[in-house]
Design a protein around this motif. Structure first.
Motif, PDB file in Angstrom:
ATOM      1  N   SER A 106       0.830  -1.210   0.000  1.00 11.53           N
ATOM      2  CA  SER A 106       0.000   0.000   0.000  1.00 11.53           C
ATOM      3  C   SER A 106       0.859   1.252   0.000  1.00 11.53           C
ATOM      4  CB  SER A 106      -0.975  -0.009   1.179  1.00 11.53           C
ATOM      5  OG  SER A 106      -0.295  -0.019   2.404  1.00 11.53           O
ATOM      6  N   VAL A 107       2.031   1.187   0.612  1.00 11.59           N
ATOM      7  CA  VAL A 107       2.947   2.335   0.538  1.00 11.59           C
ATOM      8  C   VAL A 107       3.362   2.553  -0.908  1.00 11.59           C
ATOM      9  CG1 VAL A 107       5.111   3.310   1.392  1.00 11.59           C
ATOM     10  CG2 VAL A 107       3.788   1.743   2.857  1.00 11.59           C
ATOM     11  N   TYR A 108       3.764   1.454  -1.535  1.00 13.84           N
ATOM     12  CA  TYR A 108       4.175   1.496  -2.940  1.00 13.84           C
ATOM     13  C   TYR A 108       3.065   2.022  -3.844  1.00 13.84           C
ATOM     14  CZ  TYR A 108       4.707  -0.288  -7.654  1.00 13.84           C
ATOM     15  OH  TYR A 108       4.740  -0.381  -9.014  1.00 13.84           O
ATOM     16  N   ALA A 109       1.875   1.443  -3.698  1.00 16.85           N
ATOM     17  CA  ALA A 109       0.800   1.757  -4.648  1.00 16.85           C
ATOM     18  C   ALA A 109       0.318   3.189  -4.500  1.00 16.85           C
ATOM     19  CB  ALA A 109      -0.368   0.787  -4.480  1.00 16.85           C
ATOM     20  N   LEU A 110       0.464   3.754  -3.299  1.00 14.81           N
ATOM     21  CA  LEU A 110       0.084   5.155  -3.104  1.00 14.81           C
ATOM     22  C   LEU A 110       1.217   6.106  -3.514  1.00 14.81           C
ATOM     23  CD1 LEU A 110      -1.916   4.985   0.253  1.00 14.81           C
ATOM     24  CD2 LEU A 110      -2.800   5.124  -2.082  1.00 14.81           C
ATOM     25  N   GLY A 111       2.322   5.562  -3.982  1.00 21.01           N
ATOM     26  CA  GLY A 111       3.428   6.412  -4.426  1.00 21.01           C
ATOM     27  C   GLY A 111       4.147   7.094  -3.283  1.00 21.01           C
ATOM     28  N   LYS A 112       4.024   6.522  -2.091  1.00 22.26           N
ATOM     29  CA  LYS A 112       4.718   7.097  -0.935  1.00 22.26           C
ATOM     30  C   LYS A 112       6.073   6.411  -0.763  1.00 22.26           C
ATOM     31  CE  LYS A 112       0.291   8.139   1.315  1.00 22.26           C
ATOM     32  NZ  LYS A 112       0.243   9.535   1.775  1.00 22.26           N
ATOM     33  N   THR A 113       6.912   6.988   0.079  1.00 18.91           N
ATOM     34  CA  THR A 113       8.242   6.400   0.246  1.00 18.91           C
ATOM     35  C   THR A 113       8.545   6.046   1.701  1.00 18.91           C
ATOM     36  OG1 THR A 113       9.149   8.628   0.411  1.00 18.91           O
ATOM     37  CG2 THR A 113       9.268   7.568  -1.741  1.00 18.91           C
ATOM     38  N   ARG A 114       7.607   6.359   2.606  1.00 18.61           N
ATOM     39  CA  ARG A 114       7.868   6.066   4.016  1.00 18.61           C
ATOM     40  C   ARG A 114       7.299   4.692   4.373  1.00 18.61           C
ATOM     41  NH1 ARG A 114       7.638  10.117   9.116  1.00 18.61           N
ATOM     42  NH2 ARG A 114       7.533   8.539  10.763  1.00 18.61           N
ATOM     43  N   TYR A 115       8.160   3.707   4.340  1.00 16.42           N
ATOM     44  CA  TYR A 115       7.777   2.341   4.678  1.00 16.42           C
ATOM     45  C   TYR A 115       7.901   2.151   6.186  1.00 16.42           C
ATOM     46  CZ  TYR A 115       7.739   1.144  -0.259  1.00 16.42           C
ATOM     47  OH  TYR A 115       7.420   1.080  -1.604  1.00 16.42           O
ATOM     48  N   PRO A 116       7.185   1.168   6.744  1.00 17.48           N
ATOM     49  CA  PRO A 116       7.362   0.898   8.178  1.00 17.48           C
ATOM     50  C   PRO A 116       8.808   0.487   8.473  1.00 17.48           C
ATOM     51  CG  PRO A 116       5.920  -0.748   7.139  1.00 17.48           C
ATOM     52  CD  PRO A 116       6.168   0.307   6.125  1.00 17.48           C
ATOM     53  N   LYS A 117       9.230   0.741   9.696  1.00 25.05           N
ATOM     54  CA  LYS A 117      10.628   0.497  10.077  1.00 25.05           C
ATOM     55  C   LYS A 117      10.813  -0.977  10.429  1.00 25.05           C
ATOM     56  CE  LYS A 117      11.385   5.147  12.031  1.00 25.05           C
ATOM     57  NZ  LYS A 117      10.043   5.739  11.790  1.00 25.05           N
ATOM     58  N   ALA A 118      10.854  -1.809   9.403  1.00 23.35           N
ATOM     59  CA  ALA A 118      10.914  -3.261   9.632  1.00 23.35           C
ATOM     60  C   ALA A 118      12.154  -3.649  10.430  1.00 23.35           C
ATOM     61  CB  ALA A 118      10.872  -3.996   8.290  1.00 23.35           C
ATOM     62  N   ARG A 119      13.279  -3.067  10.086  1.00 24.57           N
ATOM     63  CA  ARG A 119      14.521  -3.459  10.779  1.00 24.57           C
ATOM     64  C   ARG A 119      14.465  -3.102  12.265  1.00 24.57           C
ATOM     65  NH1 ARG A 119      16.357  -6.773   8.115  1.00 24.57           N
ATOM     66  NH2 ARG A 119      16.809  -7.564  10.174  1.00 24.57           N
ATOM     67  N   ALA A 120      13.956  -1.924  12.564  1.00 24.06           N
ATOM     68  CA  ALA A 120      13.858  -1.541  13.977  1.00 24.06           C
ATOM     69  C   ALA A 120      12.906  -2.482  14.708  1.00 24.06           C
ATOM     70  CB  ALA A 120      13.373  -0.092  14.090  1.00 24.06           C
ATOM     71  N   MET A 121      11.858  -2.891  14.040  1.00 18.23           N
ATOM     72  CA  MET A 121      10.905  -3.804  14.682  1.00 18.23           C
ATOM     73  C   MET A 121      11.533  -5.176  14.927  1.00 18.23           C
ATOM     74  SD  MET A 121       7.360  -2.820  12.699  1.00 18.23           S
ATOM     75  CE  MET A 121       6.959  -1.085  12.416  1.00 18.23           C
ATOM     76  N   ILE A 122      12.279  -5.656  13.940  1.00 18.21           N
ATOM     77  CA  ILE A 122      12.944  -6.958  14.115  1.00 18.21           C
ATOM     78  C   ILE A 122      13.969  -6.847  15.247  1.00 18.21           C
ATOM     79  CG2 ILE A 122      14.515  -8.605  13.019  1.00 18.21           C
ATOM     80  CD1 ILE A 122      13.011  -7.953  10.349  1.00 18.21           C
ATOM     81  N   ASP A 123      14.723  -5.756  15.263  1.00 19.09           N
ATOM     82  CA  ASP A 123      15.724  -5.569  16.315  1.00 19.09           C
ATOM     83  C   ASP A 123      15.070  -5.480  17.690  1.00 19.09           C
ATOM     84  OD1 ASP A 123      17.629  -5.591  14.361  1.00 19.09           O
ATOM     85  OD2 ASP A 123      17.943  -3.419  14.333  1.00 19.09           O
ATOM     86  N   ALA A 124      13.848  -4.945  17.741  1.00 14.75           N
ATOM     87  CA  ALA A 124      13.149  -4.810  19.027  1.00 14.75           C
ATOM     88  C   ALA A 124      12.482  -6.112  19.465  1.00 14.75           C
ATOM     89  CB  ALA A 124      12.108  -3.700  18.930  1.00 14.75           C
ATOM     90  N   GLY A 125      12.611  -7.151  18.635  1.00 19.07           N
ATOM     91  CA  GLY A 125      12.068  -8.449  19.037  1.00 19.07           C
ATOM     92  C   GLY A 125      10.624  -8.680  18.642  1.00 19.07           C
ATOM     93  N   LEU A 126      10.116  -7.886  17.692  1.00 15.22           N
ATOM     94  CA  LEU A 126       8.736  -8.085  17.245  1.00 15.22           C
ATOM     95  C   LEU A 126       8.640  -9.258  16.267  1.00 15.22           C
ATOM     96  CD1 LEU A 126       7.491  -4.429  16.651  1.00 15.22           C
ATOM     97  CD2 LEU A 126       6.849  -5.975  18.491  1.00 15.22           C
ATOM     98  N   ALA A 127       7.556 -10.009  16.368  1.00 19.26           N
ATOM     99  CA  ALA A 127       7.323 -11.160  15.486  1.00 19.26           C
ATOM    100  C   ALA A 127       6.626 -10.675  14.218  1.00 19.26           C
ATOM    101  CB  ALA A 127       6.487 -12.209  16.204  1.00 19.26           C
ATOM    102  N   VAL A 128       7.428 -10.116  13.325  1.00 19.39           N
ATOM    103  CA  VAL A 128       6.925  -9.401  12.145  1.00 19.39           C
ATOM    104  C   VAL A 128       6.122 -10.314  11.211  1.00 19.39           C
ATOM    105  CG1 VAL A 128       7.679  -8.197  10.058  1.00 19.39           C
ATOM    106  CG2 VAL A 128       8.765  -7.695  12.249  1.00 19.39           C
ATOM    107  N   VAL A 129       5.038  -9.732  10.669  1.00 18.27           N
ATOM    108  CA  VAL A 129       4.163 -10.392   9.703  1.00 18.27           C
ATOM    109  C   VAL A 129       4.102  -9.511   8.453  1.00 18.27           C
ATOM    110  CG1 VAL A 129       1.780 -11.177   9.275  1.00 18.27           C
ATOM    111  CG2 VAL A 129       2.764 -11.349  11.587  1.00 18.27           C
TER     112      VAL A 129
END
Lengths: 417, 417
Positions: free
Chosen positions: B298-321
């Motif tokens: 949805s970020v891509y399709a709306l032509g935006k460039t601010r993606y969620p901070k996946a790396r920070a979430m993984i580093d914080a121990g989140l079980a990313v989906v």
């Protein structure tokens, strides 16, 4: 071969129009016939019109393709692709996901040179087999004509090997290939300390042999910092011209190299990439009638955000072209529908402009605008049927397999269902 | 049903591991068996191992699926999708290509509300027929389980209509659907001047009826400026909990609404989108064990460039989906392979992390981690065969149809070739 008629297409997107590349508002004029029909005989389009008109004069032995609820487009023309190479670069893909840049990977021995090693190690038969598998991906995405560059051999024998594979692809596949010699794709490792000697090799040995053997229609060059500078590019391109080859150029992909002015001055058919090209250079391309080939898939795949200025180019009167840049490093996609999605969402081209850029304008950029790229009487019966009712859906439903069937010279060459 | 054995997969990607969502380095542990084999009986996986091991004890009546040179993965689990709606929003897609923003389009009567009008105008049978066509796209992309939200009805009857369509999809399709009630997707036009009355309607009428009829497992809400604020979100979500529904939340897509703290405090199963979420909020999600569902398409399709901070979430121990967010406005793609490409190229997740996020972690986020999401003895025989030798190629060759065949409970439900 029986004559064939398409009937009841929700949109027959003809691209009918002036017999030259389309510019400005012409890019949006798709010549759509609703409830459209088309008659193809002996591989050539005989007529297009409303289904009623076409159905009125059908010959007795006709085979009818029912396209109710479906869009019919000219086969896509991919004006920039590197389909013949050994192996993949999926390792580098993972390195980039881990944060390395394309330039860092190239500096550490990866990049184009790693594909050169794998391509040299592969036999002609192996390269052909790998390419034939990928060619099916193109067909299944609706592409019926594509450019094919050499450039992963970087020696006389290895470049000839790749160009022979392209010739075999052309002879064995339903897809039509337009061969481009790209010996000046990178300086091979063995010439790293003497790049000038490689330029001499390209000019004195490769170009004459390639031309003599009739293995290429175009010559291309990677005009970029660390690859070929302006002076060497000009030398090589002028030599190519003297051998009767038309010119394409990789320009301003990673840095602004000044290559756009050279493309304009030397009369290249196309200047490709143009991510870093400025307004003055756009004006020069317009003045010279050079067609820009925009390759948003490589910007996307490298995780960059600076796309070429498509709107400024359209406003300046350039006859914009879109291509996949299919290659194992910076753009591993064979899909023009994916490129259309990128064009609309990232470069703010309209769906109509995207369709024109990947059909009739791409055909003219490959010197085939008189024969393919639109659905008009006298042209080749190359067309694709999509499982959607509105052509804009091809760019809209991205990542979705909408191709229903693909026809080359009136024959079904791919049916996805 | 005959037992089935997969043999000679270049990689059998099992995702075998702890019986809980994977975090940190576990996201990269795919449990790959090279030259892998698997035995499925009565729809359930009996054993996985080397091809030699599996071939040793084959029953007599076995049907063998030869996977030489191919990758086998658990069926993808799409944890966030809106597959039931009327019509398309291809007009708005073109408007965005011409420069309008998603927010501008919504303000002018487009956006979610335009799909609500088309969905209300469609009969239950029409909605089902449209959704069934789209469901084939999911299957052909390798998805075997998906979440399905209501939310384009926005009245008691219309929301029930959509949820009944989802139930019918579940009963008629090979795909498994997990139904989510999203009555709080937007304030419907007829309540524009009295949004609080709509909140009351959701709480007093919709939620009790949906729960009583057993039409949903989850309740979701669009917590966003101009949609539902924190106070209303909390009221609705608490009411949903009281009816036994688990919670998902649309959080921080367009602006930071503070919704991530609410998701943590209220014990939501997932917080979805998170494009604007900051470090403190990520820490709160980690502390509470909320799974983030990232929706880069949805970020891509709306032509935006601010993606969620996946790396920070993984580093914080989140079980990313990862999920598609399939919907007609902001994310018209059914393709998890496309989402994997976006995850790797735009969010700098590795291919392995992406696979974990779209299989076992997605399964846990839908309360189905014990039954699907990995290839382990005792789990459902849901798997996809890809026409490539290395799982990383699924994200690498973007826009390319690599799915060879799809199996649900051991039965072939889709064969692309």
């Amino acid at each position: 071969m029986k004559p064939r008629a398409i009937l009841h297409a929700s949109q027959l997107v003809t691209l009918a129009g002036p017999k030259r590349p389309r510019v400005g508002a012409e890019l949006s004029a798709l010549g759509i016939i609703e409830d459209g029909g088309m008659l193809v005989r002996d591989g050539v389009i005989v007529a297009t019109g409303s289904s009623d008109q076409i159905a009125r004069d059908l010959p007795n032995d006709i085979e009818v393709i029912e396209a109710h609820g479906r869009v019919v487009l000219p086969g896509f023309v991919d004006a920039h692709a590197h389909p013949v190479f050994g192996g993949t670069r999926v390792d580098e893909f993972e390195m980039r996901a881990r944060g390395a840049t394309y330039e860092e990977i190239a500096a550490s021995g990866g990049g184009i040179r790693s594909t050169v090693r794998k391509t040299r190690a592969a036999s002609e038969a192996e390269l052909l087999a790998q390419a034939q598998k990928r060619v099916q991906w193109f067909l299944r995405s609706g592409t019926t004509t594509m450019e094919a560059k050499s450039g992963y051999g970087l020696s006389l024998e290895e470049e000839l090997k790749i160009l022979r594979v392209i010739r075999q692809l052309n002879e064995t596949s339903a897809l039509e290939f337009v061969p481009t010699f790209l010996g000046a794709h990178a300086i091979p490792e063995e010439f790293a300390d003497a790049p000038e000697q490689y330029v001499t090799l390209v000019i004195d040995e490769m170009l004459p042999t390639v031309a003599e053997q009739g293995l290429a229609e175009y010559c291309d060059i990677f005009c970029e910092r660390g690859y070929f500078d302006l002076a060497d590019s000009e030398k090589i391109l002028k030599a190519a011209q003297s051998h009767g080859l038309r010119l394409r150029m990789h320009v301003d992909q990673l840095t602004n190299s000044g290559g756009a002015f050279l493309a304009a001055r030397i009369g290249a058919a196309t200047a490709d990439h143009l991510e870093q090209t400025n307004e003055a250079e756009i004006a020069a391309l317009a003045e010279a009638g050079v067609q820009p080939v925009l390759l948003p898939a490589s910007v996307y795949a490298l995780g960059k955000t600076r796309y070429p200025k498509a709107r400024a180019m359209i406003d300046a009167g350039l006859a914009v072209v879109l291509g996949t840049d299919f290659n194992p490093g910076s753009s591993p996609t064979p899909s023009i529908p994916m490129v259309l999605s990128l064009a609309c969402t990232q470069m703010k081209m309209t769906p109509a402009e995207g369709i024109t850029a990947s059909t009739i304008n791409a055909a003219y950029s490959l010197n085939r605008g008189e024969r393919i790229g639109s659905l008009e009487a006298g042209k080749a019966g190359n067309f694709t049927v999509f499982d959607c009712a509105d052509y804009r859906e091809i760019a809209y439903w991205f990542g979705t397999p909408l191709v229903h069937s693909v026809y080359v010279e009136g024959e079904c060459v791919c049916s996805a269902r």
